[in-house]
Motif scaffolding. Structure first.
Motif: not given
Length: 124
Positions: A39-53
């Motif tokens: 996810m860190k590799r492909v999420d360039h905006s931070g949307q999904f890393v933030a949602s997952t957190a």
């Protein structure tokens, strides 16, 4: 598990990986570090890393603390437009984070970094 990771390597923005974690949270702990790295590799905006957190914190903040910290760090790096960082304050540290801002700033580096970015005119 290798087949799952192989399929998720085709994820273009993090959404597939987020959905996999959300749908399999009770059974994916053994590959969670790899899922987060993907996810860190492909999420360039931070949307999904933030949602997952936020999702993992809602499920079990203590159990997923290492994963949550890694996801938050990635969101801080990626979310230059501040679209998703603000939601982490309440989602991770609670609705009363503002009343505990001084305490949290001193005890949590990720909180301090987000708070400083969101409230850049505040004295920290």
């Amino acid at each position: 598990m290798d087949e799952i990771l192989k399929n998720l390597s085709k994820d273009s923005d993090g959404m597939m990986t987020y959905e996999y974690i959300a749908n399999n949270v009770s059974t994916c702990s053994d590959i969670l570090p790899e899922l987060i790295e993907n996810m860190k590799r492909v999420d360039h905006s931070g949307q999904f890393v933030a949602s997952t957190a936020r999702f993992l914190a809602a499920i079990d903040k203590e159990h997923f603390s290492t994963a949550i910290a890694a996801l938050i760090e990635s969101a801080i790096e990626k979310d230059r437009e501040l679209r998703y960082l603000g939601s982490l304050l309440k989602g991770i540290w609670g609705a009363d984070y503002e009343t505990r801002a001084n305490e949290l700033r001193e005890s949590d580096d990720n909180f301090r970094r987000i708070y400083k970015r969101i409230y850049s005119t505040s004295v920290i």
